[in-house]
Enzyme design. Structure first.
Site, PDB file in Angstrom:
ATOM      1  CG  PHE A   9      -0.334   0.410   2.499  1.00 25.89           C
ATOM      2  CD1 PHE A   9       0.332  -0.525   3.262  1.00 25.89           C
ATOM      3  CD2 PHE A   9      -0.390   1.720   2.964  1.00 25.89           C
ATOM      4  CE1 PHE A   9       0.934  -0.166   4.465  1.00 25.89           C
ATOM      5  CE2 PHE A   9       0.199   2.084   4.173  1.00 25.89           C
ATOM      6  CZ  PHE A   9       0.862   1.140   4.918  1.00 25.89           C
ATOM      7  CG  PHE A 125      -5.567  -4.358 -13.149  1.00 23.95           C
ATOM      8  CD1 PHE A 125      -6.690  -5.152 -13.027  1.00 23.95           C
ATOM      9  CD2 PHE A 125      -4.450  -4.671 -12.413  1.00 23.95           C
ATOM     10  CE1 PHE A 125      -6.702  -6.244 -12.172  1.00 23.95           C
ATOM     11  CE2 PHE A 125      -4.444  -5.767 -11.550  1.00 23.95           C
ATOM     12  CZ  PHE A 125      -5.589  -6.555 -11.437  1.00 23.95           C
ATOM     13  CG  HIS A 152       6.879  -0.043 -18.372  1.00 28.55           C
ATOM     14  ND1 HIS A 152       6.819  -0.857 -19.476  1.00 28.55           N
ATOM     15  CD2 HIS A 152       5.706  -0.181 -17.710  1.00 28.55           C
ATOM     16  CE1 HIS A 152       5.635  -1.471 -19.483  1.00 28.55           C
ATOM     17  NE2 HIS A 152       4.948  -1.085 -18.431  1.00 28.55           N
ATOM     18  CE  LYS A 156       7.558  -3.507 -16.191  1.00 26.71           C
ATOM     19  NZ  LYS A 156       6.816  -4.051 -15.043  1.00 26.71           N
ATOM     20  CB  THR A 163       1.530  -5.425 -20.776  1.00 26.67           C
ATOM     21  OG1 THR A 163       1.138  -5.022 -19.470  1.00 26.67           O
ATOM     22  CG2 THR A 163       0.389  -5.170 -21.736  1.00 26.67           C
TER      23      THR A 163
HETATM   24  P1  NAP Z   1       6.457   0.423  -5.865  1.00 25.39           P
HETATM   25  O1  NAP Z   1       6.064   1.871  -5.875  1.00 25.39           O
HETATM   26  O2  NAP Z   1       7.888   0.059  -5.703  1.00 25.39           O
HETATM   27  O3  NAP Z   1       5.585  -0.278  -4.714  1.00 25.39           O
HETATM   28  C1  NAP Z   1       5.793  -1.582  -4.250  1.00 25.39           C
HETATM   29  C2  NAP Z   1       5.470  -1.613  -2.760  1.00 25.39           C
HETATM   30  O4  NAP Z   1       5.514  -2.979  -2.300  1.00 25.39           O
HETATM   31  C3  NAP Z   1       6.500  -0.828  -1.917  1.00 25.39           C
HETATM   32  O5  NAP Z   1       5.796  -0.075  -0.927  1.00 25.39           O
HETATM   33  C4  NAP Z   1       7.332  -1.939  -1.290  1.00 25.39           C
HETATM   34  O6  NAP Z   1       7.869  -1.561  -0.031  1.00 25.39           O
HETATM   35  C5  NAP Z   1       6.293  -3.019  -1.092  1.00 25.39           C
HETATM   36  N1  NAP Z   1       6.863  -4.351  -0.912  1.00 25.39           N
HETATM   37  C6  NAP Z   1       8.030  -4.841  -1.387  1.00 25.39           C
HETATM   38  N2  NAP Z   1       8.190  -6.122  -1.016  1.00 25.39           N
HETATM   39  C7  NAP Z   1       7.094  -6.441  -0.276  1.00 25.39           C
HETATM   40  C8  NAP Z   1       6.680  -7.601   0.404  1.00 25.39           C
HETATM   41  N3  NAP Z   1       7.446  -8.699   0.438  1.00 25.39           N
HETATM   42  N4  NAP Z   1       5.484  -7.594   1.036  1.00 25.39           N
HETATM   43  C9  NAP Z   1       4.730  -6.484   1.060  1.00 25.39           C
HETATM   44  N5  NAP Z   1       5.085  -5.336   0.453  1.00 25.39           N
HETATM   45  C10 NAP Z   1       6.255  -5.321  -0.204  1.00 25.39           C
HETATM   46  O7  NAP Z   1       5.948  -0.297  -7.207  1.00 25.39           O
HETATM   47  P2  NAP Z   1       4.654   0.031  -8.096  1.00 25.39           P
HETATM   48  O8  NAP Z   1       5.015   0.963  -9.201  1.00 25.39           O
HETATM   49  O9  NAP Z   1       3.515   0.351  -7.213  1.00 25.39           O
HETATM   50  O10 NAP Z   1       4.437  -1.392  -8.780  1.00 25.39           O
HETATM   51  C11 NAP Z   1       4.180  -2.550  -8.022  1.00 25.39           C
HETATM   52  C12 NAP Z   1       4.013  -3.742  -8.959  1.00 25.39           C
HETATM   53  O11 NAP Z   1       2.849  -3.536  -9.788  1.00 25.39           O
HETATM   54  C13 NAP Z   1       5.174  -3.950  -9.934  1.00 25.39           C
HETATM   55  O12 NAP Z   1       5.393  -5.340 -10.101  1.00 25.39           O
HETATM   56  C14 NAP Z   1       4.664  -3.341 -11.238  1.00 25.39           C
HETATM   57  O13 NAP Z   1       5.260  -3.907 -12.387  1.00 25.39           O
HETATM   58  C15 NAP Z   1       3.207  -3.717 -11.143  1.00 25.39           C
HETATM   59  N6  NAP Z   1       2.275  -2.916 -11.961  1.00 25.39           N
HETATM   60  C16 NAP Z   1       1.220  -3.571 -12.490  1.00 25.39           C
HETATM   61  C17 NAP Z   1       0.258  -2.893 -13.194  1.00 25.39           C
HETATM   62  C18 NAP Z   1      -0.927  -3.660 -13.742  1.00 25.39           C
HETATM   63  O14 NAP Z   1      -1.813  -3.047 -14.359  1.00 25.39           O
HETATM   64  N7  NAP Z   1      -0.990  -4.971 -13.544  1.00 25.39           N
HETATM   65  C19 NAP Z   1       0.371  -1.513 -13.379  1.00 25.39           C
HETATM   66  C20 NAP Z   1       1.463  -0.858 -12.826  1.00 25.39           C
HETATM   67  C21 NAP Z   1       2.413  -1.567 -12.090  1.00 25.39           C
HETATM   68  P3  NAP Z   1       9.354  -0.902   0.031  1.00 25.39           P
HETATM   69  O15 NAP Z   1       9.294   0.333  -0.787  1.00 25.39           O
HETATM   70  O16 NAP Z   1       9.506  -0.646   1.503  1.00 25.39           O
HETATM   71  O17 NAP Z   1      10.281  -1.932  -0.502  1.00 25.39           O
END
Ligand code: NAP
Length: 262
Positions: A9, A125, A152, A156, A163
């Site tokens: 979150f 999504f 991206h 990343k 995708t």
């Molecule tokens: P982000 O900003 O780095 O957020 C990830 C979060 O997860 C951070 O708060 C991180 O904490 C936390 N985290 C890391 N390891 C964890 C664990 N073991 N348990 C619980 N929380 C943990 O990344 P984001 O941009 O939000 O993207 C997250 C993922 O979604 C990526 O894999 C990205 O490729 C994917 N994504 C998917 C879509 C879709 O449509 N499917 C769209 C965009 C992104 P810390 O910062 O403290 O490490």
């Protein structure tokens, strides 16, 4: 009311999801989970709300019986264990985190089927990305020489994007595997021709300023077709996440791709 936990979150996608869950009257934000979470992180996100949300840092402490749907936007290294945990505790996972291997997906699907739990892994999504994949599959029937360029933001972690890989897999369902380009071609710099999926080349661009974008390029005799989609803001993913959270408990299997529930 659907009780939702948002894993990751504090992250960019997780924080956007928290707001979407709070704003949707059909959902209740019951808990949030992030490895290094603190109460103040949640307060920063929803300070103007009088929410009764539990903040977890340790998966094992989660009151799983109070959660219906686990939305996961964490990290490629965490997502498998998270989804396994959710399924084993009877919670429907809605997974946006990319980086799961084909073997891991199969393993998770087996657990979901055994326990008859609905779940969704969506590499994207965004509605525009789902449409791009469907249009690309349609075009590949007539124009089987294809290259994919995904673009991206530079934070990343995994490449190619989920995708892009999913686009290639969907195209492969209608395209005969074959080598593209000159069979004698050589790379003067390693990687110049990109990654290879059944002869289709996939190129990954990482640049500041970008969010998530993809182009699928088709070449035929004397003609070419380019299909492109752009996600300019993370809000674009939220209508897809909301549909999944609302519908997922009606299913009894773990599916891959938002198109399965639209
Ligand atoms: P982000 O900003 O780095 O957020 C990830 C979060 O997860 C951070 O708060 C991180 O904490 C936390 N985290 C890391 N390891 C964890 C664990 N073991 N348990 C619980 N929380 C943990 O990344 P984001 O941009 O939000 O993207 C997250 C993922 O979604 C990526 O894999 C990205 O490729 C994917 N994504 C998917 C879509 C879709 O449509 N499917 C769209 C965009 C992104 P810390 O910062 O403290 O490490």
């Amino acid at each position: 009311m659907i009780n939702v936990l948002v894993a990751g979150f504090k992250g960019k996608m997780g924080a956007t999801t928290v707001q979407m869950i709070i704003d949707n009257p059909k959902f209740k934000l019951t808990a949030v989970y992030d490895l290094k979470a603190q109460e103040k992180n949640l307060n920063e996100l929803i300070e103007y709300q009088n929410q009764d949300v539990i903040v977890y840092r340790d998966k094992e402490e989660i009151a799983t019986d109070k959660i219906d749907v686990w939305v996961d936007f964490t990290h490629p290294s965490a997502v498998f264990e998270n989804v396994k945990f959710a399924l084993e505790h009877g919670i429907s996972p809605v997974v946006g985190t990319t980086g799961l291997t084909a073997q891991q997906v199969t393993q998770l699907q087996e657990i979901a089927s055994q326990r008859k739990i609905g779940g969704l892994i969506a590499p994207n999504f965004g509605i525009s990305a789902v449409l791009l994949m469907q249009f690309a599959k349609q075009a590949a029937k007539y124009l089987p020489d294809v290259e994919i360029i995904e673009m991206h933001h530079d934070n990343k972690l995994d490449a190619p994007s989920g995708t892009a890989l999913n686009t290639a897999k969907m195209i492969a369902e209608v395209r005969q595997e074959h080598i593209q380009g000159n069979p004698q071609e050589t790379e003067l710099l390693p990687g110049a021709r990109g990654a290879d999926y059944q002869g289709m080349k996939i190129h990954a661009i990482r640049l500041p300023g970008y969010v998530a974008h993809e182009q699928v390029l088709f070449g035929g005799k004397g003609e070419a077709l380019t299909i492109r989609q752009d996600s300019f803001d993370r809000i674009s993913f939220m209508s897809g996440v909301a549909v999944a959270v609302e519908k997922i408990q009606k299913y009894q299997e773990l599916m891959v791709g938002l198109e399965n529930i639209l």
